[in-house]
Motif scaffolding. Sequence first.
Motif, PDB file in Angstrom:
ATOM      1  N   ASN A 159       0.888  -1.171  -0.079  1.00  0.00           N
ATOM      2  CA  ASN A 159       0.043  -0.005  -0.134  1.00  0.00           C
ATOM      3  C   ASN A 159       0.768   1.251  -0.111  1.00  0.00           C
ATOM      4  OD1 ASN A 159      -2.655  -1.235   0.290  1.00  0.00           O
ATOM      5  ND2 ASN A 159      -1.720  -1.911   2.271  1.00  0.00           N
ATOM      6  N   THR A 160       0.283   2.256  -0.578  1.00  0.00           N
ATOM      7  CA  THR A 160       1.013   3.617  -0.336  1.00  0.00           C
ATOM      8  C   THR A 160      -0.073   4.661  -0.658  1.00  0.00           C
ATOM      9  OG1 THR A 160       2.752   4.836  -1.775  1.00  0.00           O
ATOM     10  CG2 THR A 160       0.818   4.182  -3.234  1.00  0.00           C
ATOM     11  N   LEU A 161       0.783   5.665  -0.100  1.00  0.00           N
ATOM     12  CA  LEU A 161       0.071   7.070   0.420  1.00  0.00           C
ATOM     13  C   LEU A 161      -0.420   7.760  -0.775  1.00  0.00           C
ATOM     14  CD1 LEU A 161      -1.320   9.053   2.523  1.00  0.00           C
ATOM     15  CD2 LEU A 161       1.237   9.999   2.240  1.00  0.00           C
ATOM     16  N   GLY A 162      -1.730   7.962  -0.726  1.00  0.00           N
ATOM     17  CA  GLY A 162      -2.240   8.913  -2.021  1.00  0.00           C
ATOM     18  C   GLY A 162      -2.777  10.372  -1.414  1.00  0.00           C
ATOM     19  N   VAL A 163      -2.597  11.317  -1.799  1.00  0.00           N
ATOM     20  CA  VAL A 163      -3.004  12.715  -1.535  1.00  0.00           C
ATOM     21  C   VAL A 163      -3.853  13.331  -2.484  1.00  0.00           C
ATOM     22  CG1 VAL A 163      -2.115  14.686  -0.516  1.00  0.00           C
ATOM     23  CG2 VAL A 163      -0.870  12.723  -0.046  1.00  0.00           C
ATOM     24  N   SER A 164      -4.878  13.924  -2.033  1.00  0.00           N
ATOM     25  CA  SER A 164      -5.631  14.853  -2.925  1.00  0.00           C
ATOM     26  C   SER A 164      -5.709  16.282  -2.219  1.00  0.00           C
ATOM     27  CB  SER A 164      -6.955  14.109  -3.501  1.00  0.00           C
ATOM     28  OG  SER A 164      -7.729  15.075  -4.106  1.00  0.00           O
TER      29      SER A 164
END
Length: 405
Positions: free
Chosen positions: A284-289
């Motif tokens: 899993n990786t971090l997504g940012v919006s």
Amino acid sequence: MTAVLGGCGLTGDSGEVTLRLVAADYGDGKGNSSRNYWDELVKSYEAKNPDVHVEVDVYSWNDVDRKVREMVDAGEAPDMAQIGAYSDYADKDLLYAADDVLSIPVQAGFVSQLAGAGQVNGVQYGLPFAASTRVLFYNKTLFAEAGVTPPKSWDDLADAAEALEAKGVKYPYALPLGAEEAQAETMQWMLSGGGGYTDDLGTYSVDSPQNVTTFTWLRDELVAKGLTGPVAPGKLNRADAFAAFANGDVGMLNGHPSLMKMASDKGVKYGMVTTPGADGESQNTLGVSDWMTAFKKNGHQEEIGDFLDFVYSDENVLDFSRQYDLLPVTTSASQAMSTAAEDKDLKPFLDELLLSELYPVGKTSWASVSADVKKRIGQAVAPGGSPQEVLAQIQGTAMRVGSAE
């Protein structure tokens, strides 16, 4: 209401309307300020819609959320705000839902992970505006000098950091847990250890066994061994860590796409790999919006919708994403970018986006929890610090402020 895709004109004759938009600045100076992007976009829109004028105020990320909050508190909400959070405004019924303002093709075109993260109780209020993911950047020159290869697991990362430290590298692994963006580095490490801010049911689980194990490992295997550099992680901000990488002083760190240009401009030869996990590459990786919001205060529902349809056209989404090395928030623009030769450097980040997890931004409590993370998390990895106690304190904040949700 009829909103016309592509900003080709409003239906009916409602007289002249002025819309006010407050936006964040993604540039680092006048030369690439977001002011330039919005000026060109508004000029193009107004040429097609002479009865609608759009005034844009651009503020730095240090100020924009506060500015919008002050305007709202003063009863002077803008028509639209492009900011870092939306759920507290949605909770107070101050925002139009996406259904209220966007045409069906535009609303359906958002990348699914981002659209889902924009929802409160199943209704989308946050319109994703720009996205990024994280990968592990490493300095190829320093790695070659230390005789190490890019890490796949935490143990690999620690071994590489020790070799880099032995060669005199200032920051073998830069661990920015300072107040600027500690919540991002924290979540990236939580995910790589099989944890996160919330569990599978969306309940806060900050002090889960997985998270405690992760921060205990960081404290004992990196920080205590002097492998995170001369600045204590709790005092190191993300911008300073990026600047140090661009200056050739960092062996490796988690980074988002804007670091590519910073490093290239300084002549740093870098590589990028999937974030290492406890037992291999992180799943899993971090997504940012970041988010566009539409406020109800002034009405103008139809005009806001038509303008936003124009903002979210492929041409404009791609233009913005390419100017600032960010990921498109629409599926069609993402597909275009994934096959375009000019965007090949962004492909590793695009590939991560569909597997990414985002902050629990749909929770009105998230702003308070994020602030508490920024305040406390550095103490978890400090010499003699207790990850269990610090994470439990943050969990206590999460439970307290989230009890009304």
